[in-house]
Write a protein that holds these residues in place. Structure first.
Motif, PDB file in Angstrom:
ATOM      1  N   SER A   1       0.816  -1.217   0.000  1.00  0.00           N
ATOM      2  CA  SER A   1       0.000   0.000   0.000  1.00  0.00           C
ATOM      3  C   SER A   1       0.850   1.268   0.000  1.00  0.00           C
ATOM      4  CB  SER A   1      -0.932  -0.006   1.197  1.00  0.00           C
ATOM      5  OG  SER A   1      -0.174  -0.011   2.388  1.00  0.00           O
ATOM      6  N   PHE A   2       2.122   1.164   0.397  1.00  0.00           N
ATOM      7  CA  PHE A   2       2.971   2.344   0.403  1.00  0.00           C
ATOM      8  C   PHE A   2       3.344   2.786  -1.011  1.00  0.00           C
ATOM      9  CE2 PHE A   2       5.729  -1.309   0.628  1.00  0.00           C
ATOM     10  CZ  PHE A   2       6.753  -1.015  -0.260  1.00  0.00           C
ATOM     11  N   LEU A   3       3.043   1.955  -2.008  1.00  0.00           N
ATOM     12  CA  LEU A   3       3.333   2.307  -3.401  1.00  0.00           C
ATOM     13  C   LEU A   3       2.178   3.037  -4.087  1.00  0.00           C
ATOM     14  CD1 LEU A   3       5.107  -0.963  -4.584  1.00  0.00           C
ATOM     15  CD2 LEU A   3       6.140   1.181  -3.859  1.00  0.00           C
ATOM     16  N   VAL A   4       1.065   3.202  -3.398  1.00  0.00           N
ATOM     17  CA  VAL A   4      -0.121   3.822  -3.993  1.00  0.00           C
ATOM     18  C   VAL A   4       0.157   5.248  -4.490  1.00  0.00           C
ATOM     19  CG1 VAL A   4      -2.466   4.604  -3.520  1.00  0.00           C
ATOM     20  CG2 VAL A   4      -1.739   2.341  -2.790  1.00  0.00           C
ATOM     21  N   PRO A   5       0.843   6.122  -3.728  1.00  0.00           N
ATOM     22  CA  PRO A   5       1.085   7.477  -4.251  1.00  0.00           C
ATOM     23  C   PRO A   5       1.896   7.476  -5.552  1.00  0.00           C
ATOM     24  CG  PRO A   5       1.493   7.412  -1.899  1.00  0.00           C
ATOM     25  CD  PRO A   5       1.286   5.987  -2.349  1.00  0.00           C
ATOM     26  N   LEU A   6       2.905   6.635  -5.625  1.00  0.00           N
ATOM     27  CA  LEU A   6       3.702   6.552  -6.858  1.00  0.00           C
ATOM     28  C   LEU A   6       2.867   6.001  -8.006  1.00  0.00           C
ATOM     29  CD1 LEU A   6       6.387   6.951  -8.269  1.00  0.00           C
ATOM     30  CD2 LEU A   6       7.114   4.734  -7.392  1.00  0.00           C
ATOM     31  N   THR A   7       2.023   5.034  -7.718  1.00  0.00           N
ATOM     32  CA  THR A   7       1.144   4.474  -8.746  1.00  0.00           C
ATOM     33  C   THR A   7       0.197   5.542  -9.275  1.00  0.00           C
ATOM     34  OG1 THR A   7       1.239   2.330  -7.624  1.00  0.00           O
ATOM     35  CG2 THR A   7      -0.495   2.620  -9.245  1.00  0.00           C
ATOM     36  N   GLN A   8      -0.322   6.371  -8.419  1.00  0.00           N
ATOM     37  CA  GLN A   8      -1.225   7.447  -8.848  1.00  0.00           C
ATOM     38  C   GLN A   8      -0.500   8.465  -9.723  1.00  0.00           C
ATOM     39  OE1 GLN A   8      -2.715   8.807  -5.083  1.00  0.00           O
ATOM     40  NE2 GLN A   8      -4.300   7.232  -4.993  1.00  0.00           N
ATOM     41  N   LYS A   9       0.743   8.766  -9.400  1.00  0.00           N
ATOM     42  CA  LYS A   9       1.532   9.686 -10.231  1.00  0.00           C
ATOM     43  C   LYS A   9       1.760   9.101 -11.619  1.00  0.00           C
ATOM     44  CE  LYS A   9       3.114  13.048  -7.473  1.00  0.00           C
ATOM     45  NZ  LYS A   9       2.960  14.442  -7.705  1.00  0.00           N
ATOM     46  N   CYS A  50      -0.103   7.026 -13.217  1.00  0.00           N
ATOM     47  CA  CYS A  50      -1.359   7.000 -13.979  1.00  0.00           C
ATOM     48  C   CYS A  50      -1.555   8.268 -14.801  1.00  0.00           C
ATOM     49  CB  CYS A  50      -2.549   6.828 -13.041  1.00  0.00           C
ATOM     50  SG  CYS A  50      -2.641   5.217 -12.274  1.00  0.00           S
ATOM     51  N   LYS A  51      -0.964   9.378 -14.358  1.00  0.00           N
ATOM     52  CA  LYS A  51      -1.085  10.633 -15.098  1.00  0.00           C
ATOM     53  C   LYS A  51      -0.338  10.574 -16.428  1.00  0.00           C
ATOM     54  CE  LYS A  51      -1.364  13.475 -10.951  1.00  0.00           C
ATOM     55  NZ  LYS A  51      -0.718  14.542 -10.178  1.00  0.00           N
ATOM     56  N   TYR A  52       0.729   9.781 -16.504  1.00  0.00           N
ATOM     57  CA  TYR A  52       1.593   9.772 -17.675  1.00  0.00           C
ATOM     58  C   TYR A  52       1.407   8.559 -18.581  1.00  0.00           C
ATOM     59  CZ  TYR A  52       3.984  13.427 -15.115  1.00  0.00           C
ATOM     60  OH  TYR A  52       4.270  14.576 -14.440  1.00  0.00           O
ATOM     61  N   PHE A  53       0.999   7.432 -18.009  1.00  0.00           N
ATOM     62  CA  PHE A  53       0.899   6.191 -18.771  1.00  0.00           C
ATOM     63  C   PHE A  53      -0.490   5.588 -18.624  1.00  0.00           C
ATOM     64  CE2 PHE A  53       5.359   6.344 -17.375  1.00  0.00           C
ATOM     65  CZ  PHE A  53       5.973   6.393 -18.608  1.00  0.00           C
ATOM     66  N   SER A  54      -1.034   5.135 -19.732  1.00  0.00           N
ATOM     67  CA  SER A  54      -2.298   4.392 -19.661  1.00  0.00           C
ATOM     68  C   SER A  54      -1.948   2.916 -19.760  1.00  0.00           C
ATOM     69  CB  SER A  54      -3.234   4.822 -20.791  1.00  0.00           C
ATOM     70  OG  SER A  54      -2.624   4.600 -22.035  1.00  0.00           O
ATOM     71  N   LYS A  61       1.100  -1.315 -14.251  1.00  0.00           N
ATOM     72  CA  LYS A  61       1.404  -0.167 -13.397  1.00  0.00           C
ATOM     73  C   LYS A  61       2.126  -0.634 -12.134  1.00  0.00           C
ATOM     74  CE  LYS A  61      -2.605   2.466 -14.829  1.00  0.00           C
ATOM     75  NZ  LYS A  61      -3.930   2.911 -14.436  1.00  0.00           N
ATOM     76  N   GLU A  62       1.621  -1.707 -11.552  1.00  0.00           N
ATOM     77  CA  GLU A  62       2.236  -2.259 -10.346  1.00  0.00           C
ATOM     78  C   GLU A  62       3.673  -2.697 -10.626  1.00  0.00           C
ATOM     79  OE1 GLU A  62       1.856  -6.300  -7.760  1.00  0.00           O
ATOM     80  OE2 GLU A  62      -0.016  -5.395  -8.441  1.00  0.00           O
TER      81      GLU A  62
END
Length: 77
Positions: A2-10, A12-16, A22-23
């Motif tokens: 769960s500590f990777l969620v902020p990086l994953t959200q970032k 998502c802005k650049y890659f679909s 993503k993970e």
């Protein structure tokens, strides 16, 4: 992880990407920062996978099947 969620959200802005990709990308970024190199075996240690060999195959497939524009990668990293 769960500590990777902020990086994953970032990311998502650049890659679909598919959620599993993503993970994997987030795990590879974490692995590169933690291990200090980009050798597939070193990066595979940080991929969430039940077996070391399957983690390594996941890393190899990640780079094999997807092209990422070189102009975006430095901005994301």
């Amino acid at each position: 992880m769960s500590f990777l969620v902020p990086l994953t959200q970032k990311i998502c802005k650049y890659f679909s990407l598919h959620p599993s990709r993503k993970e994997t990308l987030v795990s590879l970024i974490l692995g590169a920062m933690s291990s200090g190199n980009v050798h597939h075996q070193s990066l595979a240690r940080y991929v969430n996978s039940p077996h070391p060999r399957s983690a390594q195959r996941r890393v190899e497939r990640f780079f094999l099947r997807k092209h990422y524009p070189s102009t975006i990668m430095p901005e994301v990293l």
